[in-house]
Scaffold this active site. Structure first.
Site, short mmCIF file in Angstrom:
data_model
loop_
_atom_site.label_atom_id
_atom_site.label_comp_id
_atom_site.label_asym_id
_atom_site.label_seq_id
_atom_site.Cartn_x
_atom_site.Cartn_y
_atom_site.Cartn_z
N HIS A 1 -1.86 -1.06 10.14
CA HIS A 1 -1.36 -2.34 10.37
C HIS A 1 -0.11 -2.01 11.22
O HIS A 1 0.93 -1.05 10.87
CB HIS A 1 -0.86 -2.97 9.06
CG HIS A 1 -2.07 -3.67 8.34
ND1 HIS A 1 -2.14 -4.95 8.01
CD2 HIS A 1 -3.32 -3.20 7.86
CE1 HIS A 1 -3.13 -5.29 7.44
NE2 HIS A 1 -3.59 -4.42 7.53
N GLU B 1 0.83 -1.12 -0.07
CA GLU B 1 0.00 -0.11 -0.02
C GLU B 1 0.83 1.20 -0.03
O GLU B 1 0.72 2.49 0.41
CB GLU B 1 -0.96 -0.08 1.15
CG GLU B 1 -2.13 -0.93 0.98
CD GLU B 1 -3.37 -0.99 1.81
OE1 GLU B 1 -3.42 0.31 2.41
OE2 GLU B 1 -4.08 -1.79 2.07
#
Length: 455
Positions: A296, A46
């Site tokens: 995350h 990402e």
């Protein structure tokens, strides 16, 4: 020697343009942390904005002189490698199925969900192929497997690529955000068919089966390897959690998996790649800020590289080991082929998927196929209905009693024309593609199951 150990880190950076909060500040902080680290290989997910990649690359070049950004999809793959070792090849395998174009909020269809890899020239291991991936997100963890059919397809394709690499004589490490908990079917497919082992599980063999009622969230992170949905992450704190996340105070969705080349199994003359330690990292806030590095946490793993006789690797004493496989002239793979060399090359062949697992996978994909055909018929009916409505509006515009109605008719005609075009694209092009892809994979699995049953 430094090369007798291998340290690798994976992190989903949550680097979507516009959408991700404090993206530039977080990416800059991630770059600084990696610059100060002692990792040998870093895999990022990402990291979609190319200028963010350039910022990271410039910041860490003294530690990681080799870097690769993978382009893909309409918005990019978001997958990046940083390496201390030379990158001698790179390849990208876009996944066949990654959601629907109608799922604009999910966004998986618009980005380049893929299994990418780099081939590294390691002084002891020789060919080291490292895969980086981000599997399809929708589907959750509960309910029937057909809800996760696209993720199952991703898992099957990744497992094949890894197995092919190992059959080609390479050490393999596969990392990334699998969007799946350790007990899930997609993770089982990846591990069973590819022969990959889980560095976290191997270094935490005595982890409890569930969190105790009084376990602190930080203890849960380091006990279960929680990388997502932790109450200590500022971007997931307070969000509704499913039963699994409540049970473990978060989820382990990020992995570092590894395996040796197939020809080295049973050999006493090949280096051994063995996990020593695995930890969750990037758990703290960005220095001086009140927010986390990403939605995350990261995951790191440290491997030892042992030479024959169990001695740590020493690049000055390699005369008694098997010569590592040379770097190929061309790294390009043919992922559509299921290589069947394992029985010839592997002294103790990895069994791959069981008959039960293959049957479960086929059933899930078959159900998804039926739903896809039904959805195609529905969307095509909307196309024809919208088309007839547009024709009716065009004809009816000749008898409008008042001129002020013209803009309303024009707006309605435009909206219906857009709807008709979208339904034609989705119902005919996309869902026929989805159905045909599912048929190909189902037939491939049936052939695979037939071969297993005939042995």
């Amino acid at each position: 020697m430094a090369d007798s150990q291998l340290r690798i880190c994976t992190l989903n950076c949550w680097g979507l343009a516009v959408v991700s909060k404090y993206r530039k500040e977080r990416v800059a902080a991630i770059a600084q942390a990696l610059s100060d680290s002692s990792y040998d290989i870093v895999a990022l997910q990402e990291l979609w904005v190319y200028s963010d990649y350039e910022l990271v690359k410039a910041k860490v070049v003294h530690r990681f002189p080799y870097a690769k950004f993978f382009h893909g999809g309409a918005l990019g793959a978001g997958l990046v490698f940083l390496s201390r070792f030379p990158i001698v090849g790179a390849t990208s395998h876009p996944y066949s199925l990654t959601g629907s174009p109608l799922d604009a909020l999910g966004g998986d269809w618009f980005v380049g969900k893929a299994a990418v890899s780099v081939l590294l020239a390691h002084p002891i291991l020789g060919q080291l192929q490292v895969f980086n991936t981000h599997l399809y997100a929708r589907g959750g963890e509960s309910g029937p497997e057909y809800l996760r059919a696209h993720r199952l397809v991703n898992a099957w394709e990744l497992a094949k690529l890894v197995r092919q690499s190992a059959e080609g004589g390479r050490y393999v490490i596969s990392v990334g955000d699998f969007n799946s908990v350790p007990t899930s079917f997609p993770v089982a497919i990846i591990k069973d068919h590819s022969g990959l082992r889980d560095a976290w599980a191997d270094t935490h063999p005595n982890a409890p089966e569930t969190a105790s009622p009084n376990m602190a969230p930080l203890d849960a992170i380091h006990t279960f390897g929680v990388t997502a949905d932790s109450p200590l992450n500022t971007y997931s704190a307070g969000k509704p959690l499913d039963g699994y996340a409540r049970q473990f105070m978060g989820k382990r969705l990020d992995y570092v998996l590894y395996r040796p080349p197939i020809h080295s199994l049973g050999s006493s003359r090949s280096p051994v790649l063995e996990p020593m330690q695995s930890d969750v990292v990037f758990t703290e806030h960005v220095p001086g800020k009140l927010y986390s590095f990403s939605d995350h946490f990261g995951l790191e793993a440290t491997f030892s590289i042992k030479l024959p006789g169990g001695q740590p690797g020493d690049v000055n004493n390699l005369s008694d080991i098997e010569a590592p496989a040379p770097a190929p002239d061309n790294l390009t793979e043919n992922p559509s082929q299921e290589v069947s060399l394992a029985r010839n090359l592997e002294p103790n062949p990895h069994p791959g998927l069981s008959d039960v697992s293959i049957t479960t996978l086929i059933q899930a994909l078959t159900t998804c196929y039926r739903l896809s055909r039904s959805s195609s018929r529905f969307h095509l009916s909307l196309f024809f209905g919208s088309l007839f409505a547009v024709i009716g509006l065009i004809i009816g515009s000749a008898w409008l009693p008042y001129s002020w109605i013209n803009p309303i008719f024009l707006l309605a005609t435009t909206a219906l024309a857009w709807l008709a075009t979208t339904m034609l694209y989705v119902g005919f092009l996309y869902e026929n593609y989805e159905a045909n892809t599912l048929v190909n994979i189902i037939e491939e699995l049936e052939l695979y199951r037939g071969n297993i049953r005939s042995d």
